[in-house]
Design an enzyme around this catalytic site. Structure first.
Site, PDB file in Angstrom:
ATOM      1  N   HIS A 305      -6.208  -1.227 -15.776  1.00  0.00           N
ATOM      2  CA  HIS A 305      -7.526  -0.931 -15.184  1.00  0.00           C
ATOM      3  C   HIS A 305      -7.856   0.569 -15.232  1.00  0.00           C
ATOM      4  O   HIS A 305      -8.985   0.955 -14.964  1.00  0.00           O
ATOM      5  CB  HIS A 305      -7.662  -1.515 -13.756  1.00  0.00           C
ATOM      6  CG  HIS A 305      -6.958  -0.750 -12.680  1.00  0.00           C
ATOM      7  ND1 HIS A 305      -7.201  -0.952 -11.343  1.00  0.00           N
ATOM      8  CD2 HIS A 305      -6.005   0.215 -12.731  1.00  0.00           C
ATOM      9  CE1 HIS A 305      -6.440  -0.136 -10.629  1.00  0.00           C
ATOM     10  NE2 HIS A 305      -5.707   0.573 -11.450  1.00  0.00           N
ATOM     11  N   GLU A 334      -3.398  -7.777 -12.226  1.00  0.00           N
ATOM     12  CA  GLU A 334      -4.641  -7.005 -12.077  1.00  0.00           C
ATOM     13  C   GLU A 334      -5.643  -7.777 -11.228  1.00  0.00           C
ATOM     14  O   GLU A 334      -5.533  -9.001 -11.077  1.00  0.00           O
ATOM     15  CB  GLU A 334      -5.293  -6.766 -13.457  1.00  0.00           C
ATOM     16  CG  GLU A 334      -4.562  -5.779 -14.354  1.00  0.00           C
ATOM     17  CD  GLU A 334      -4.833  -4.315 -14.023  1.00  0.00           C
ATOM     18  OE1 GLU A 334      -5.630  -4.025 -13.109  1.00  0.00           O
ATOM     19  OE2 GLU A 334      -4.228  -3.461 -14.702  1.00  0.00           O
ATOM     20  N   GLU A 361     -13.093  -2.501 -12.887  1.00  0.00           N
ATOM     21  CA  GLU A 361     -12.324  -3.746 -12.852  1.00  0.00           C
ATOM     22  C   GLU A 361     -12.994  -4.767 -13.765  1.00  0.00           C
ATOM     23  O   GLU A 361     -14.164  -4.628 -14.103  1.00  0.00           O
ATOM     24  CB  GLU A 361     -12.231  -4.264 -11.411  1.00  0.00           C
ATOM     25  CG  GLU A 361     -11.497  -3.334 -10.460  1.00  0.00           C
ATOM     26  CD  GLU A 361     -10.039  -3.090 -10.856  1.00  0.00           C
ATOM     27  OE1 GLU A 361      -9.471  -3.906 -11.590  1.00  0.00           O
ATOM     28  OE2 GLU A 361      -9.472  -2.057 -10.444  1.00  0.00           O
TER      29      GLU A 361
HETATM   30  C1  LIG Z   1      -2.268   3.005 -10.993  1.00  0.00           C
HETATM   31  S1  LIG Z   1      -0.627   3.448 -11.324  1.00  0.00           S
HETATM   32  C2  LIG Z   1       0.207   1.914 -11.131  1.00  0.00           C
HETATM   33  C3  LIG Z   1       1.657   2.091 -10.799  1.00  0.00           C
HETATM   34  C4  LIG Z   1       2.418   0.784 -10.523  1.00  0.00           C
HETATM   35  N1  LIG Z   1       2.435  -0.075 -11.694  1.00  0.00           N
HETATM   36  C5  LIG Z   1       1.773   0.080  -9.360  1.00  0.00           C
HETATM   37  O1  LIG Z   1       1.075  -0.923  -9.564  1.00  0.00           O
HETATM   38  O2  LIG Z   1       1.933   0.534  -8.216  1.00  0.00           O
HETATM   39  C6  LIG Z   1      -0.599   3.683 -13.072  1.00  0.00           C
HETATM   40  C7  LIG Z   1       0.731   4.175 -13.587  1.00  0.00           C
HETATM   41  O3  LIG Z   1       0.626   4.374 -15.003  1.00  0.00           O
HETATM   42  C8  LIG Z   1       1.406   5.518 -15.328  1.00  0.00           C
HETATM   43  N2  LIG Z   1       0.977   6.056 -16.633  1.00  0.00           N
HETATM   44  C9  LIG Z   1      -0.175   6.680 -16.943  1.00  0.00           C
HETATM   45  N3  LIG Z   1      -0.189   7.026 -18.236  1.00  0.00           N
HETATM   46  C10 LIG Z   1       0.996   6.608 -18.772  1.00  0.00           C
HETATM   47  C11 LIG Z   1       1.557   6.650 -20.079  1.00  0.00           C
HETATM   48  N4  LIG Z   1       0.901   7.184 -21.110  1.00  0.00           N
HETATM   49  N5  LIG Z   1       2.783   6.097 -20.264  1.00  0.00           N
HETATM   50  C12 LIG Z   1       3.480   5.533 -19.223  1.00  0.00           C
HETATM   51  N6  LIG Z   1       2.973   5.467 -17.954  1.00  0.00           N
HETATM   52  C13 LIG Z   1       1.742   5.985 -17.739  1.00  0.00           C
HETATM   53  C14 LIG Z   1       1.123   6.463 -14.167  1.00  0.00           C
HETATM   54  O4  LIG Z   1       2.073   7.515 -14.096  1.00  0.00           O
HETATM   55  C15 LIG Z   1       1.161   5.505 -12.990  1.00  0.00           C
HETATM   56  O5  LIG Z   1       2.445   5.392 -12.438  1.00  0.00           O
END
Ligand SMILES: C[S@@+](CC[C@H](N)C(=O)[O-])C[C@H]1O[C@@H](n2cnc3c(N)ncnc32)[C@H](O)[C@@H]1O
Length: 397
Positions: A305, A334, A361
């Protein structure tokens, strides 16, 4: 036509019985009805007062209380409570100022006033002493708050076009930056930590896919799991899993699960996670090929999202070569926006991803389209009554 207060009260009574019987979704339904009841009773003048002053003041004073440690002092004082005067002295703040802060927080049900200048903590204010919730107050006020505040001016400046770029949206307008949200977080260390901690808490207590009756974990993941597939004994890879809270919850609620649980996120996040115990943590950029081959499941929670459709397809395409046809599953956790009457937790999350990343969303049809474009087919969508998140199980097409 909006329902009358009398009609809502009748529904509240019926739902109250369902709540007493611990029926799934009854608590969420009661909350919705309680919100509707307020809207049906409130005068326009009161609605403006609530939105324009009362709630902004509550949010600001919660933020101040966090800075001054007021909720900790209230919690420490237990049932006996503490005076505003004593709280002000402990915090080194003006007595009248703190008295007025506490009056408003009590009027808004954050703390409780039990006598003249006597306050006790509530379950809410006590929870706000826990780092994960305290960080939620700081993060939502300091990071998301300015983006909402600046939204009208920002949209006016772009003539009400729809912002769709991660690098050019309400967040950049409010924070005077050209960085996308996650890159900005990396350069703002206090907020990176607050965000990561809050991620482990923002849906705490709500229905989760690992709860009984949501997704049949035994049947769908454990049965048929082969420790030798791919030669690496991996049950599930949590891609973009933050600090690993979902994996810990999975293991806590299903202690006898076989196989390894792998956590992947950006190096800036993984550096704050201690590996070992229930999970193995590794830095991995999900825009690059998935290194863990032939796991039973690849799981993405609130990850897609944050990205537009083309980026979602790119992220999902990185998983395909690692997956084993007929064995590996893709699990996407999601929000699915219903076609009619989405509830406020759904619409407000849509607004949050809008102001932070110019994203939104998605409906079921849009998820299906993204998965199809990335070479997957949906097997089943699991939803919990009145829960805002669903689990989409998909497999290689
Ligand atoms: C909204 S958070 C969700 C975290 C966890 N999955 C949760 O639902 O609580 C999005 C996650 O994606 C990670 N993220 C963003 N860009 C990324 C990338 N290029 N590769 C790996 N992780 C990434 C962020 O660091 C973050 O932890």
């Amino acid at each position: 036509m909006s329902p009358t207060p009398e009609a809502i009260l009748a529904q509240l009574q019926a739902t109250g019985s369902a709540y007493s019987e611990k029926k799934p979704g009854a608590r969420e339904q009661l909350l919705n009805l309680a919100h509707s009841l307020i809207s049906s009773l409130e005068l326009p003048s009161e609605a403006i007062q609530r939105m324009g002053w009362a709630e902004p003041a509550r949010a600001a004073h919660c933020r101040i209380a966090v800075d001054l440690g007021l909720f900790e002092s209230l919690k420490d004082s237990g049932e006996l409570g503490i005076s505003g005067k004593a709280l002000a002295a402990k915090a080194g703040a003006d007595e009248t100022l703190i008295a007025r802060t506490l009056k408003h927080l009590a009027a808004m049900n954050v703390v409780a006033e039990t006598g003249a200048d006597k306050y006790v903590g509530t379950p809410l204010s006590n929870a706000l002493t826990e780092p994960k919730y305290r960080d939620g107050i700081i993060y939502t006020y300091d990071v998301a708050g300015p983006s909402f505040r600046g939204l009208p001016e920002y949209l006016k400046s772009i003539k009400y076009a729809l912002p769709t770029k991660l690098t050019d949206g309400p967040f950049q307008g409010a924070h005077k930056t050209e960085l996308p949200f996650f890159a900005w977080l990396d350069q703002s260390p206090p907020y990176l930590e607050k965000f990561n901690n809050y991620m482990s808490a923002y849906r705490a207590g709500k229905p989760s896919w690992v709860d009984q009756g949501f997704y049949p974990i035994e049947e769908r993941l454990v049965e048929g799991f082969d420790a030798n597939t791919g030669g690496n004994d991996v049950l599930l890879v949590d891609v973009g899993g933050g600090l690993g809270h979902d994996l810990r919850e999975l293991k806590e609620k299903h202690p006898s699960l076989p196989g390894k649980l792998i956590l992947q996120d950006r190096p800036e996040v993984i550096s704050a996670v201690s590996s070992g115990g229930v999970l193995e943590a590794t830095a991995h950029d999900f825009f690059t090929p998935q290194p863990v081959k032939e796991a039973r499941a690849y799981y993405l929670h609130s990850v897609l999202h944050d990205w537009d459709d083309d980026d979602c397809v790119r992220i999902l395409e990185q998983l395909r070569p690692a997956m084993k046809l007929g064995y590996s599953k893709l699990l996407v956790n999601e929000i699915i926006v219903p076609d009619r009457n989405p509830t406020w937790p759904v619409t407000s999350m849509d607004q949050l991803v809008f102001v932070l990343g110019a994203m939104g969303e998605r409906t079921e049809a849009r998820w299906e389209d993204i998965l199809k474009r990335a070479g997957f087919k949906v097997v089943h969508i699991y939803s919990y009554e009145m829960g805002s998140e669903s689990l989409i199980e998909a497999e290689l097409a």
